[in-house]
Design a protein around this motif. Sequence first.
Motif, PDB file in Angstrom:
ATOM      1  N   ASN A  18       0.519  -1.448   0.053  1.00 21.32           N
ATOM      2  CA  ASN A  18       0.014   0.211  -0.262  1.00 21.32           C
ATOM      3  C   ASN A  18       1.426   1.514  -0.591  1.00 21.32           C
ATOM      4  OD1 ASN A  18      -2.996  -0.473  -0.060  1.00 21.32           O
ATOM      5  ND2 ASN A  18      -2.241  -1.760   1.586  1.00 21.32           N
ATOM      6  N   SER A  19       1.872   1.464   0.955  1.00 21.42           N
ATOM      7  CA  SER A  19       3.035   2.289   0.237  1.00 21.42           C
ATOM      8  C   SER A  19       3.683   2.688  -0.388  1.00 21.42           C
ATOM      9  CB  SER A  19       4.095   2.510   1.829  1.00 21.42           C
ATOM     10  OG  SER A  19       4.000   1.087   1.870  1.00 21.42           O
ATOM     11  N   ALA A  20       3.602   1.781  -1.400  1.00 24.84           N
ATOM     12  CA  ALA A  20       4.651   0.921  -2.709  1.00 24.84           C
ATOM     13  C   ALA A  20       3.813   2.368  -3.185  1.00 24.84           C
ATOM     14  CB  ALA A  20       5.158  -0.024  -3.205  1.00 24.84           C
ATOM     15  N   ALA A  21       2.573   2.292  -3.444  1.00 26.28           N
ATOM     16  CA  ALA A  21       1.044   2.781  -4.315  1.00 26.28           C
ATOM     17  C   ALA A  21       1.326   3.839  -4.249  1.00 26.28           C
ATOM     18  CB  ALA A  21      -0.302   2.272  -4.117  1.00 26.28           C
ATOM     19  N   GLN A  50       8.819  -0.654 -13.605  1.00 27.96           N
ATOM     20  CA  GLN A  50       9.159  -2.289 -13.757  1.00 27.96           C
ATOM     21  C   GLN A  50       9.721  -2.474 -12.373  1.00 27.96           C
ATOM     22  OE1 GLN A  50      11.819  -1.981 -17.620  1.00 27.96           O
ATOM     23  NE2 GLN A  50      11.464  -3.872 -17.871  1.00 27.96           N
ATOM     24  N   ALA A  51      10.842  -2.206 -11.790  1.00 29.51           N
ATOM     25  CA  ALA A  51      10.508  -2.018  -9.976  1.00 29.51           C
ATOM     26  C   ALA A  51       9.735  -2.029  -9.363  1.00 29.51           C
ATOM     27  CB  ALA A  51      11.487  -0.729  -9.562  1.00 29.51           C
ATOM     28  N   ILE A  52       8.513  -1.968  -9.853  1.00 32.87           N
ATOM     29  CA  ILE A  52       7.079  -1.469  -8.997  1.00 32.87           C
ATOM     30  C   ILE A  52       7.001  -2.919  -9.176  1.00 32.87           C
ATOM     31  CG2 ILE A  52       4.683  -1.454  -8.740  1.00 32.87           C
ATOM     32  CD1 ILE A  52       6.314   1.081  -7.826  1.00 32.87           C
ATOM     33  N   GLY A  53       6.994  -3.739 -10.369  1.00 38.46           N
ATOM     34  CA  GLY A  53       6.446  -5.897 -10.202  1.00 38.46           C
ATOM     35  C   GLY A  53       7.545  -5.850 -10.205  1.00 38.46           C
ATOM     36  N   LEU A  54       8.795  -5.535  -9.464  1.00 39.21           N
ATOM     37  CA  LEU A  54       9.826  -6.601  -8.765  1.00 39.21           C
ATOM     38  C   LEU A  54       9.142  -6.716  -7.694  1.00 39.21           C
ATOM     39  CD1 LEU A  54      11.908  -8.219  -9.940  1.00 39.21           C
ATOM     40  CD2 LEU A  54      13.314  -6.651  -9.241  1.00 39.21           C
ATOM     41  N   THR A  55       8.904  -5.568  -6.835  1.00 37.11           N
ATOM     42  CA  THR A  55       8.139  -5.565  -5.727  1.00 37.11           C
ATOM     43  C   THR A  55       7.255  -6.403  -5.688  1.00 37.11           C
ATOM     44  OG1 THR A  55       9.204  -3.150  -5.783  1.00 37.11           O
ATOM     45  CG2 THR A  55       7.185  -3.877  -4.115  1.00 37.11           C
ATOM     46  N   CYS A  56       6.271  -6.426  -6.355  1.00 38.41           N
ATOM     47  CA  CYS A  56       4.836  -7.263  -6.582  1.00 38.41           C
ATOM     48  C   CYS A  56       5.298  -8.433  -6.604  1.00 38.41           C
ATOM     49  CB  CYS A  56       4.033  -6.830  -7.583  1.00 38.41           C
ATOM     50  SG  CYS A  56       3.186  -5.034  -7.183  1.00 38.41           S
ATOM     51  N   ARG A  57       6.050  -8.913  -7.484  1.00 40.58           N
ATOM     52  CA  ARG A  57       7.011 -10.650  -7.401  1.00 40.58           C
ATOM     53  C   ARG A  57       7.022 -10.912  -5.863  1.00 40.58           C
ATOM     54  NH1 ARG A  57       7.482 -13.489 -12.462  1.00 40.58           N
ATOM     55  NH2 ARG A  57       9.198 -14.293 -11.621  1.00 40.58           N
ATOM     56  N   GLU A  58       8.110  -9.955  -5.863  1.00 40.14           N
ATOM     57  CA  GLU A  58       8.734 -10.488  -4.155  1.00 40.14           C
ATOM     58  C   GLU A  58       7.647 -10.288  -3.646  1.00 40.14           C
ATOM     59  OE1 GLU A  58      11.673  -7.514  -4.284  1.00 40.14           O
ATOM     60  OE2 GLU A  58      13.104  -8.672  -5.142  1.00 40.14           O
ATOM     61  N   SER A  59       6.757  -9.038  -3.450  1.00 39.31           N
ATOM     62  CA  SER A  59       5.548  -9.672  -2.262  1.00 39.31           C
ATOM     63  C   SER A  59       4.852 -10.860  -2.494  1.00 39.31           C
ATOM     64  CB  SER A  59       4.610  -8.815  -2.054  1.00 39.31           C
ATOM     65  OG  SER A  59       5.352  -7.290  -2.282  1.00 39.31           O
TER      66      SER A  59
END
Length: 283
Positions: free
Chosen positions: A120-123, A136-145
């Motif tokens: 949520n804070s990334a959003a 792309q880094a956001i996508g990576l954060t999502c995948r890692e989460s």
Amino acid sequence: MTPEYRVDAEQRIESYLFGQDIKDIKFIQVEQTFTDMGGEIHVWNVKTRVDGSWWVVEGEGVPMNLYTQNEFYFSADEAYSFHLGISQRLRARHHLEFKHIIDELPLDIDHVKSISRRLNSAAVALNDVSAPEDLQAIGLTCRESLIELAGVLANGNPNLLEEKGLKAADFKGVAREVIAIYAPGKSNGKLRKRSRDIMEAAWDHSSEIVHSPNKNIPDAKICLLLTCSAVSLIQNLFLKFLGFDNEPKCSVCKSMDFDILVLEGNDEALFNCNSCGNQEPLS
Ligand SMILES: [Zn+2]
């Protein structure tokens, strides 16, 4: 509620919140009062200047507790239902160490919540990005989460990986099996299907964002939304599984107004219905 009760309750709530490091209340008011359990239970709407908004549940025969209004409990009704489930469990466990489902299928719910909070804070942070690499880094954060979530789920269900031949990083596989555990039976068929669809959407979309340099900010936001939904969904499936479907009910009149009696010299606990007087062993 009498004016005296109100003043007293407000003071108790204030000192309770103070003990939780929540200060500077700017608004406090009873949002809803429930009487379906016999006594009066109040859900208070508390807003502070810097420490967020809270539901505080208190009343006859229940411990005081607070629930955030930010992400997980949207209404007074939800906070009340959740509180009741927990209070009944605590009371039951206090009377008797019966084998509880939470011991069989533990889930580190705080860990799940912290994944959800981070997303949520990334959003929010996403409102400030510019370069395609940031997306792309956001996508990576999502995948890692999601992989982290799969790890938490695998830890909570230690036999799962071996039994189903899954790898801990196989988010879709682990999520599918966990959904089957948390939403069992024919009546949950549609819920399972919808839940699996959300999990797949979150995973597939985040992979797409990671691998494509041509995405824009809304794409990354959608990715975060889907991932947040997936994490929250797992959390709520677990809570549903733990609680609301399994609340003890009188088998005669279906009342949920009950006490647990433990007779002297007897290990077995009795469910005592306060509505019709029926007594039965607590299974
Ligand atoms: Zn009854």
